[in-house]
Design a protein around this motif. Structure first.
Motif, PDB file in Angstrom:
ATOM      1  N   THR A  11       0.829  -1.197   0.000  1.00  0.00           N
ATOM      2  CA  THR A  11       0.000   0.000   0.000  1.00  0.00           C
ATOM      3  C   THR A  11       0.869   1.254   0.000  1.00  0.00           C
ATOM      4  O   THR A  11       1.812   1.355   0.786  1.00  0.00           O
ATOM      5  CB  THR A  11      -0.935   0.023   1.223  1.00  0.00           C
ATOM      6  N   VAL A  13       2.030   4.666   1.033  1.00  0.00           N
ATOM      7  CA  VAL A  13       1.823   5.445   2.260  1.00  0.00           C
ATOM      8  C   VAL A  13       2.473   6.829   2.185  1.00  0.00           C
ATOM      9  O   VAL A  13       2.198   7.682   3.034  1.00  0.00           O
ATOM     10  CB  VAL A  13       2.349   4.685   3.486  1.00  0.00           C
ATOM     11  N   LEU A  33      -4.012   9.617   0.199  1.00  0.00           N
ATOM     12  CA  LEU A  33      -2.997  10.517   0.722  1.00  0.00           C
ATOM     13  C   LEU A  33      -3.416  11.975   0.497  1.00  0.00           C
ATOM     14  O   LEU A  33      -4.221  12.273  -0.381  1.00  0.00           O
ATOM     15  CB  LEU A  33      -1.653  10.258   0.030  1.00  0.00           C
ATOM     16  N   PRO A 199      -0.114  10.480   4.728  1.00  0.00           N
ATOM     17  CA  PRO A 199      -1.419  10.088   5.290  1.00  0.00           C
ATOM     18  C   PRO A 199      -2.231  11.300   5.722  1.00  0.00           C
ATOM     19  O   PRO A 199      -1.691  12.315   6.149  1.00  0.00           O
ATOM     20  CB  PRO A 199      -1.031   9.217   6.499  1.00  0.00           C
ATOM     21  N   ASP A 201      -3.973  11.446   8.288  1.00  0.00           N
ATOM     22  CA  ASP A 201      -3.669  11.560   9.719  1.00  0.00           C
ATOM     23  C   ASP A 201      -2.240  11.077   9.913  1.00  0.00           C
ATOM     24  O   ASP A 201      -1.976   9.867   9.852  1.00  0.00           O
ATOM     25  CB  ASP A 201      -4.644  10.717  10.542  1.00  0.00           C
ATOM     26  N   GLN A 204      -1.385   7.898  11.835  1.00  0.00           N
ATOM     27  CA  GLN A 204      -1.821   6.552  11.432  1.00  0.00           C
ATOM     28  C   GLN A 204      -0.612   5.697  11.061  1.00  0.00           C
ATOM     29  O   GLN A 204       0.368   6.189  10.545  1.00  0.00           O
ATOM     30  CB  GLN A 204      -2.775   6.661  10.244  1.00  0.00           C
TER      31      GLN A 204
END
Length: 204
Positions: A11, A13, A33, A199, A201, A204
């Motif tokens: 994934t 990120v 994102l 991200p 957040d 995360q």
């Protein structure tokens, strides 16, 4: 340049791209994102407008280092790359083959450094003509509001034009609205963008 960071299952990120384009925007959006930083490269034709009267002199390595570092670090206290420079970082740049003290212009008032415009020349490449860059430009916060940013920019562009260059450039944070307005008023237009996504957040 593209740097993609993925977790163990593949994934995406984090993503960085320079120059960034619509495909990078799409990849970042699909991965959930958000844009965390954007630096624009602006360019302008040379010569630019006539410079305003301003007393200037060239930087003296080993003599003006401390004054430069003080103003630089005050002016860029907020900046992720330019803040907190040390004497070592300055000496490293002075040792670069492109360094030219004659293109490192200082303006003093009341016996102290009020601002500077440090220029850099990029030789022509397969993709670009020779470019004259406003590499670092700053005004000490104590001298804000006097029009020194505009005057120093024009002085730097005049220096580059006098060296026979026909294209000026600089980099600016996309969210630095006052600086962008100044540069656009001087004839700069957007050429490309360097973007970072992460991200939504950061925890995360």
């Amino acid at each position: 340049m593209e740097r993609a960071t993925r977790d163990p299952d593949g994934t995406l990120v984090a993503l960085e791209a320079d120059p960034a384009d619509a495909e990078h925007d799409r990849l970042a959006h699909e991965a959930g994102l958000v844009l965390t930083r954007e630096v624009l490269q602006l360019r302008c034709p040379l010569p630019a407008a006539d410079p305003e009267p301003l007393d200037l002199r060239s930087f003296r390595p080993g003599v003006d280092d401390d004054a430069f570092l003080e103003v630089n670090n005050r002016a860029f206290a907020w900046h992720p790359d330019q803040s907190g420079w040390t004497a070592t970082e300055l000496r490293d740049r002075e040792a670069e083959p492109w360094f030219d003290a004659d293109g490192f212009l200082l303006h003093e008032r009341d016996g102290r450094l009020a601002g500077f415009c440090w220029t850099k020349v990029h030789p022509a490449s397969d993709h670009d003509p020779a470019l004259g860059e406003i590499y670092v430009i700053a005004v000490d916060p104590a001298f804000h509001g006097l029009g020194l940013g505009r005057a120093l920019t024009l002085a730097g562009l005049q220096h580059l034009a006098a060296r026979g260059l026909h294209h000026g450039m600089l980099h600016v944070e996309a969210d630095n609205v006052p600086a962008r307005r100044l540069y656009e008023d001087l004839g700069f237009t957007e050429h490309s963008a360097h973007r970072w996504w992460g991200p939504a957040d950061p925890g995360q």
